[in-house]
Design an enzyme around this catalytic site. Structure first.
Site, PDB file in Angstrom:
ATOM      1  N   LYS A   1     -11.629   3.262  16.106  1.00 10.36           N
ATOM      2  CA  LYS A   1     -12.063   3.036  14.714  1.00 10.36           C
ATOM      3  C   LYS A   1     -12.032   1.540  14.406  1.00 10.36           C
ATOM      4  O   LYS A   1     -12.927   1.014  13.748  1.00 10.36           O
ATOM      5  CB  LYS A   1     -11.167   3.824  13.749  1.00 10.36           C
ATOM      6  CG  LYS A   1     -11.545   3.615  12.276  1.00 10.36           C
ATOM      7  CD  LYS A   1     -10.708   4.433  11.304  1.00 10.36           C
ATOM      8  CE  LYS A   1     -10.984   4.003   9.859  1.00 10.36           C
ATOM      9  NZ  LYS A   1     -10.134   4.659   8.866  1.00 10.36           N
TER      10      LYS A   1
ATOM     11  N   ASP B   1     -12.984   9.644   6.478  1.00 14.14           N
ATOM     12  CA  ASP B   1     -13.277   9.488   7.914  1.00 14.14           C
ATOM     13  C   ASP B   1     -14.078  10.655   8.517  1.00 14.14           C
ATOM     14  O   ASP B   1     -14.974  10.412   9.334  1.00 14.14           O
ATOM     15  CB  ASP B   1     -11.982   9.275   8.716  1.00 14.14           C
ATOM     16  CG  ASP B   1     -11.459   7.842   8.598  1.00 14.14           C
ATOM     17  OD1 ASP B   1     -12.223   6.961   8.145  1.00 14.14           O
ATOM     18  OD2 ASP B   1     -10.293   7.610   8.956  1.00 14.14           O
TER      19      ASP B   1
ATOM     20  N   ASP C   1      -7.969  -3.334  -0.796  1.00 17.08           N
ATOM     21  CA  ASP C   1      -8.621  -2.341  -1.644  1.00 17.08           C
ATOM     22  C   ASP C   1      -9.962  -1.991  -1.018  1.00 17.08           C
ATOM     23  O   ASP C   1     -10.769  -2.876  -0.725  1.00 17.08           O
ATOM     24  CB  ASP C   1      -8.785  -2.838  -3.081  1.00 17.08           C
ATOM     25  CG  ASP C   1      -8.863  -1.645  -4.017  1.00 17.08           C
ATOM     26  OD1 ASP C   1      -7.851  -0.935  -4.156  1.00 17.08           O
ATOM     27  OD2 ASP C   1      -9.950  -1.363  -4.566  1.00 17.08           O
TER      28      ASP C   1
ATOM     29  N   THR D   1       0.835  -1.200   0.000  1.00 20.33           N
ATOM     30  CA  THR D   1       0.000   0.000   0.000  1.00 20.33           C
ATOM     31  C   THR D   1       0.873   1.254   0.000  1.00 20.33           C
ATOM     32  O   THR D   1       1.998   1.224   0.495  1.00 20.33           O
ATOM     33  CB  THR D   1      -0.919   0.049   1.252  1.00 20.33           C
ATOM     34  OG1 THR D   1      -1.720   1.228   1.187  1.00 20.33           O
ATOM     35  CG2 THR D   1      -0.139   0.063   2.562  1.00 20.33           C
TER      36      THR D   1
ATOM     37  N   PHE E   1      -8.082   9.350   8.022  1.00 21.02           N
ATOM     38  CA  PHE E   1      -7.751   9.794   6.670  1.00 21.02           C
ATOM     39  C   PHE E   1      -8.999   9.712   5.786  1.00 21.02           C
ATOM     40  O   PHE E   1     -10.052   9.223   6.209  1.00 21.02           O
ATOM     41  CB  PHE E   1      -6.619   8.945   6.084  1.00 21.02           C
ATOM     42  CG  PHE E   1      -6.999   7.512   5.795  1.00 21.02           C
ATOM     43  CD1 PHE E   1      -7.037   6.567   6.812  1.00 21.02           C
ATOM     44  CD2 PHE E   1      -7.334   7.101   4.507  1.00 21.02           C
ATOM     45  CE1 PHE E   1      -7.401   5.253   6.556  1.00 21.02           C
ATOM     46  CE2 PHE E   1      -7.693   5.781   4.243  1.00 21.02           C
ATOM     47  CZ  PHE E   1      -7.729   4.857   5.267  1.00 21.02           C
TER      48      PHE E   1
ATOM     49  N   HIS F   1     -14.499  -1.486   8.497  1.00 26.41           N
ATOM     50  CA  HIS F   1     -14.411  -2.462   7.405  1.00 26.41           C
ATOM     51  C   HIS F   1     -13.045  -3.140   7.402  1.00 26.41           C
ATOM     52  O   HIS F   1     -12.922  -4.349   7.300  1.00 26.41           O
ATOM     53  CB  HIS F   1     -14.665  -1.711   6.088  1.00 26.41           C
ATOM     54  CG  HIS F   1     -13.853  -0.441   5.939  1.00 26.41           C
ATOM     55  ND1 HIS F   1     -13.766   0.514   6.924  1.00 26.41           N
ATOM     56  CD2 HIS F   1     -13.051   0.004   4.939  1.00 26.41           C
ATOM     57  CE1 HIS F   1     -12.977   1.495   6.521  1.00 26.41           C
ATOM     58  NE2 HIS F   1     -12.528   1.212   5.332  1.00 26.41           N
TER      59      HIS F   1
ATOM     60  N   LYS G   1      -3.498   3.112   6.490  1.00 23.57           N
ATOM     61  CA  LYS G   1      -4.006   1.744   6.357  1.00 23.57           C
ATOM     62  C   LYS G   1      -3.091   0.782   7.096  1.00 23.57           C
ATOM     63  O   LYS G   1      -3.545  -0.100   7.811  1.00 23.57           O
ATOM     64  CB  LYS G   1      -3.955   1.321   4.880  1.00 23.57           C
ATOM     65  CG  LYS G   1      -5.172   1.546   4.106  1.00 23.57           C
ATOM     66  CD  LYS G   1      -4.991   0.836   2.754  1.00 23.57           C
ATOM     67  CE  LYS G   1      -6.121   1.167   1.841  1.00 23.57           C
ATOM     68  NZ  LYS G   1      -5.968   0.553   0.515  1.00 23.57           N
TER      69      LYS G   1
ATOM     70  N   ASN H   1      -0.468   3.822   1.447  1.00 20.65           N
ATOM     71  CA  ASN H   1      -1.217   4.569   2.460  1.00 20.65           C
ATOM     72  C   ASN H   1      -0.807   4.113   3.865  1.00 20.65           C
ATOM     73  O   ASN H   1      -1.184   3.047   4.318  1.00 20.65           O
ATOM     74  CB  ASN H   1      -2.714   4.322   2.216  1.00 20.65           C
ATOM     75  CG  ASN H   1      -3.595   5.097   3.170  1.00 20.65           C
ATOM     76  OD1 ASN H   1      -3.173   5.460   4.268  1.00 20.65           O
ATOM     77  ND2 ASN H   1      -4.817   5.337   2.768  1.00 20.65           N
ATOM     78  N   LYS H   2      -0.031   4.995   4.520  1.00 25.44           N
ATOM     79  CA  LYS H   2       0.519   4.638   5.828  1.00 25.44           C
ATOM     80  C   LYS H   2      -0.565   4.457   6.899  1.00 25.44           C
ATOM     81  O   LYS H   2      -0.419   3.659   7.827  1.00 25.44           O
ATOM     82  CB  LYS H   2       1.497   5.740   6.260  1.00 25.44           C
ATOM     83  CG  LYS H   2       2.612   5.195   7.074  1.00 25.44           C
ATOM     84  CD  LYS H   2       3.898   5.966   7.069  1.00 25.44           C
ATOM     85  CE  LYS H   2       4.887   5.192   7.927  1.00 25.44           C
ATOM     86  NZ  LYS H   2       4.929   5.587   9.320  1.00 25.44           N
TER      87      LYS H   2
END
Ligand code: ITT
Length: 188
Positions: free
Chosen positions: A165, A145, A67, A9, A142, A170, A14, A11-12
């Site tokens: 969270k 959110d 994803d 990824t 991020f 999910h 995630k 995206n840090k």
């Protein structure tokens, strides 16, 4: 010995969310030294799977790809698989504009995980549903959110720290199932 599992990824956030799920397990989640290869598709599973195959061919090590996207009922599931592009172009305020005057604010975040841990592979999907807020609230997290309130809460994800969270999200739901799959199949 710990299993080293690489999350592919860019995206840090995630990675930080997913990493918590592996605390107290025999699985070490690491960030792969490689970006995520993204095909265009109307299916999260297909996007995750192609990215996992691509990364596996290069790294030849256990791989997971996440994803995700947000699917808004009143917009027929938009932005869905286009969430990343829509976040960059319209942003949260753009989504709120599209929702002006719309009473049905139901939306779901969905995640598909594509997992390759030789000799096995799997796809794990999960989701959390809730509502699109009337305005952006909160500074944590991020993406979408600040405008998403999970069912059973009054706060947006952006008002919750990672552990809070993770009680709903999910991603956390999908990664918890991944831990179970790894335990069941690899006796970890
Ligand atoms: P990688 O593809 O490199 O993993 P990304 O951020 O582009 O990172 P996705 O394509 O899976 O990840 O996600 C699409 C967008 O959906 C992402 O850019 C966010 O705007 C949004 N999104 C996904 N998960 C989210 C979450 O937990 N909270 C808020 N927004 C999220």
């Amino acid at each position: 010995m710990k299993l080293k599992l690489y999350l592919v990824t860019g995206n840090k956030h995630k990675y930080e969310e997913a990493k918590r799920i592996f605390n107290d397990t025999d699985i070490d989640l690491l960030m792969a030294p490689l970006g995520k290869f993204e095909i265009q598709s109307d299916d999260l599973k297909a996007i995750a799977w192609k990215a996992a195959l691509h990364a596996y061919k290069i790294l030849r090590t256990p791989i997971v790809v996440d994803d995700s996207g947000i699917f808004i009922d009143a917009l027929n599931g938009f932005p869905g698989v286009y969430s990343s592009y829509v976040f960059r172009t319209l942003g949260n305020n753009g989504i709120l504009k599209l929702m002006t005057g719309i009473k049905n604010r139901r939306a779901c975040f969905k995640t598909s995980l594509a997992v390759i841990v030789p000799p096995l592979d799997t796809i794990i999907e999960d989701e959390v549903c809730g509502e699109i807020a009337e305005k952006p609230v909160g500074t944590l997290g991020f993406g979408f959110d600040p405008i998403f309130i999970p069912e059973g809460e009054k706060r947006t994800f952006a008002q919750m720290d990672i552990d809070e969270k993770n009680r709903y999200s999910h991603r956390a739901r999908a990664f918890r199932r991944l831990v179970k799959w790894l335990r069941d199949n690899f006796m970890l």
